[in-house]
Design an enzyme around this catalytic site. Structure first.
Site, short mmCIF file in Angstrom:
data_model
loop_
_atom_site.label_atom_id
_atom_site.label_comp_id
_atom_site.label_asym_id
_atom_site.label_seq_id
_atom_site.Cartn_x
_atom_site.Cartn_y
_atom_site.Cartn_z
CB THR A 11 3.64 0.56 -13.06
OG1 THR A 11 2.67 -0.43 -12.66
CG2 THR A 11 3.92 0.43 -14.53
CB CYS A 144 8.09 -2.99 5.13
SG CYS A 144 6.41 -2.38 5.25
N GLY A 175 5.15 3.17 2.27
CA GLY A 175 4.66 1.83 2.61
C GLY A 175 3.22 1.61 2.17
NE ARG A 230 0.76 4.37 6.07
CZ ARG A 230 1.35 3.24 5.69
NH1 ARG A 230 2.67 3.12 5.75
NH2 ARG A 230 0.63 2.21 5.30
CG HIS A 237 8.19 1.41 8.12
ND1 HIS A 237 7.68 2.45 7.41
CD2 HIS A 237 7.60 0.28 7.62
CE1 HIS A 237 6.83 1.99 6.50
NE2 HIS A 237 6.77 0.67 6.61
P1 NAP Z 1 1.46 -0.18 -5.59
O1 NAP Z 1 2.34 1.01 -5.67
O2 NAP Z 1 -0.01 0.03 -5.46
O3 NAP Z 1 1.74 -1.09 -6.91
C1 NAP Z 1 0.94 -2.19 -7.26
C2 NAP Z 1 1.41 -2.82 -8.56
O4 NAP Z 1 0.51 -3.93 -8.85
C3 NAP Z 1 1.36 -1.90 -9.78
O5 NAP Z 1 2.43 -2.17 -10.63
C4 NAP Z 1 0.05 -2.30 -10.49
O6 NAP Z 1 0.08 -2.11 -11.90
C5 NAP Z 1 0.03 -3.80 -10.20
N1 NAP Z 1 -1.33 -4.33 -10.33
C6 NAP Z 1 -2.46 -3.87 -9.72
N2 NAP Z 1 -3.54 -4.60 -10.11
C7 NAP Z 1 -3.06 -5.53 -10.99
C8 NAP Z 1 -3.67 -6.56 -11.76
N3 NAP Z 1 -5.00 -6.78 -11.73
N4 NAP Z 1 -2.89 -7.34 -12.55
C9 NAP Z 1 -1.55 -7.12 -12.61
N5 NAP Z 1 -0.91 -6.13 -11.92
C10 NAP Z 1 -1.66 -5.36 -11.11
O7 NAP Z 1 1.85 -1.13 -4.37
P2 NAP Z 1 3.29 -1.29 -3.62
O8 NAP Z 1 3.38 -0.39 -2.45
O9 NAP Z 1 4.35 -1.25 -4.65
O10 NAP Z 1 3.16 -2.75 -3.00
C11 NAP Z 1 3.23 -3.92 -3.81
C12 NAP Z 1 3.15 -5.14 -2.92
O11 NAP Z 1 4.26 -5.17 -2.05
C13 NAP Z 1 1.91 -5.15 -2.03
O12 NAP Z 1 1.44 -6.46 -1.93
C14 NAP Z 1 2.42 -4.61 -0.70
O13 NAP Z 1 1.67 -5.06 0.38
C15 NAP Z 1 3.84 -5.18 -0.68
N6 NAP Z 1 4.81 -4.42 0.13
C16 NAP Z 1 4.94 -3.07 -0.02
C17 NAP Z 1 5.90 -2.39 0.73
C18 NAP Z 1 6.12 -0.91 0.64
O14 NAP Z 1 6.92 -0.38 1.44
N7 NAP Z 1 5.48 -0.20 -0.28
C19 NAP Z 1 6.72 -3.10 1.61
C20 NAP Z 1 6.58 -4.48 1.71
C21 NAP Z 1 5.63 -5.12 0.96
P3 NAP Z 1 -0.63 -0.83 -12.61
O15 NAP Z 1 0.27 0.35 -12.39
O16 NAP Z 1 -0.69 -1.26 -14.03
O17 NAP Z 1 -1.97 -0.67 -11.97
#
Ligand code: NAP
Length: 345
Positions: A11, A144, A175, A230, A237
């Protein structure tokens, strides 16, 4: 028959990008979506706040979101989990025999886990043999901004040797995940702080550019200094780099290094691979996030403004799509590589 894959954190910002990018994948199909207990039990379309610019693929929209427990019907799990929970969940899936491909930071520095950018260090996949998960294993993506920086540095390092890198980033809002930074914090503003980002950019390239010898990685001997900001851009980026080299060269030779650079994904013609991992733009005002972030499916790093640096040796600008090349697209490329190399059980 396609290989079944599951998305952990389906999600979230990265999770949604996985679903978008995998919609018509020739080898993989999404069989499971999982997230927190807040979402589990709901139909995906009701659990997600979908903000991709294409509609939710119908097959995924009607799937029931599961909890992140290792009973999912799939062979590979892509993890876009929040780092507060990713470590333990990914370990449990690896122990249960799944191939885990993670975007989170938790396992990046485990000595037996590859921190993979397939064009740079595909040989680090041999580390999987050292893992103690039985049939399962874990592979991680770098951060990233690290990916967008490491790709243009790799061919320069191979040819001339890099001694030091100074990098200043201008990083997109996506990000920070969803809902991310509040509008009142970022509109009319630049925030000169992204938690842990600078230390990630200063340490991860040392493992990525390091040498695998006798089952362990010797870190590259390069000094990195990073300052991360940011900015009010949605995706992409931008990074301003200055580099000090071990041997002398000129602008034309560096451009040639980028033009000739390719790795295993290009040789194997993997579906997610860009034709050229690094593309140079001669125009003096490029690359820009709005114009180049989607270059070659969002998987190519755009570089430009290469010039001599009066402080170090050379400076240039690099741009990469943070949720594609920097996250979901990179993880899919990793999965394609392990599949093509016959590493899936
Ligand atoms: P995000 O939008 O906050 O999404 C987090 C996801 O984790 C959601 O699906 C959430 O589900 C789930 N989650 C949270 N708490 C949980 C729990 N207790 N048990 C199971 N699932 C849980 O974060 P994001 O930006 O997609 O980033 C995800 C990861 O990728 C992070 O570790 C981040 O550092 C890394 N990352 C992100 C980027 C980027 O550009 N965004 C790039 C490289 C790496 P719910 O919706 O149900 O809460």
């Amino acid at each position: 028959m396609k290989i079944k894959v599951g998305i952990l954190g389906a999600t979230g910002s990265v999770g949604q990008k996985f679903i978008q990018l995998l919609e018509n994948h020739p080898w993989f199909e999404i069989s499971e979506v999982a997230a927190s207990e807040r979402s589990a039990g709901k139909m995906y379309r009701d659990a997600v706040n979908w903000f991709m610019q294409t509609p939710i693929p119908e097959k995924v929209a009607v799937k029931k979101v599961k909890e992140c427990v290792p009973t999912l019907d799939c062979q590979i799990v892509f993890s876009g989990l929040d780092a507060s929970v990713a470590g333990e969940i990914e370990t449990a899936f690896a122990h249960a025999g799944y191939a885990v491909i993670s975007n989170s930071r938790n396992h990046r520095f485990d000595p037996d886990v590859p921190l993979l950018i397939p064009e740079i260090n595909a040989d680090h996949l041999k580390l999987i043999r050292e893992q103690k998960y039985g049939q399962g294993f874990i592979i991680t993506n770098p951060n990233c901004s690290t990916i967008g920086m490491s790709l243009p540095l790799k061919p320069i390092h191979d040819r001339f040797g890099i001694e030091a890198v100074h990098v200043v980033t201008m990083q997109a809002l996506s990000g920070a995940g969803y809902p991310g930074v509040s509008s009142l914090d970022i509109l009319d503003n630049v925030v000169p702080y992204i938690g842990s980002e600078e230390s990630k950019m200063q340490t991860e390239p040392l493992k990525i550019l390091g040498k695998l010898e006798h089952g362990q990685i010797t870190a590259a001997d390069i000094k990195f200094s990073a300052q991360c900001n940011r900015v009010a851009v949605i995706d992409g980026h931008l990074e301003a780099l200055s580099i000090k080299l071990k041997t002398q060269t000129n602008v034309e030779e560096i451009k040639q290094c980028w033009a000739n650079f390719k790795g295993e994904p290009q040789e194997l013609e993997l579906p997610m691979a860009p034709k050229k991992p690094v593309v140079y733009f001669e125009e003096e005002n490029l690359p820009q996030p709005k114009l180049q972030r989607n270059l070659d499916k969002g998987m190519a790093v755009s570089v430009g403004r290469l010039q001599p640096c009066p402080v170090l040796d050379f400076k240039f600008i690099a741009l990469s799509h943070n949720t594609v090349r920097g996250a979901a697209g990179a993880a899919i490329l990793n999965a394609e590589l392990i599949y093509k190399k016959g590493l899936l059980n």
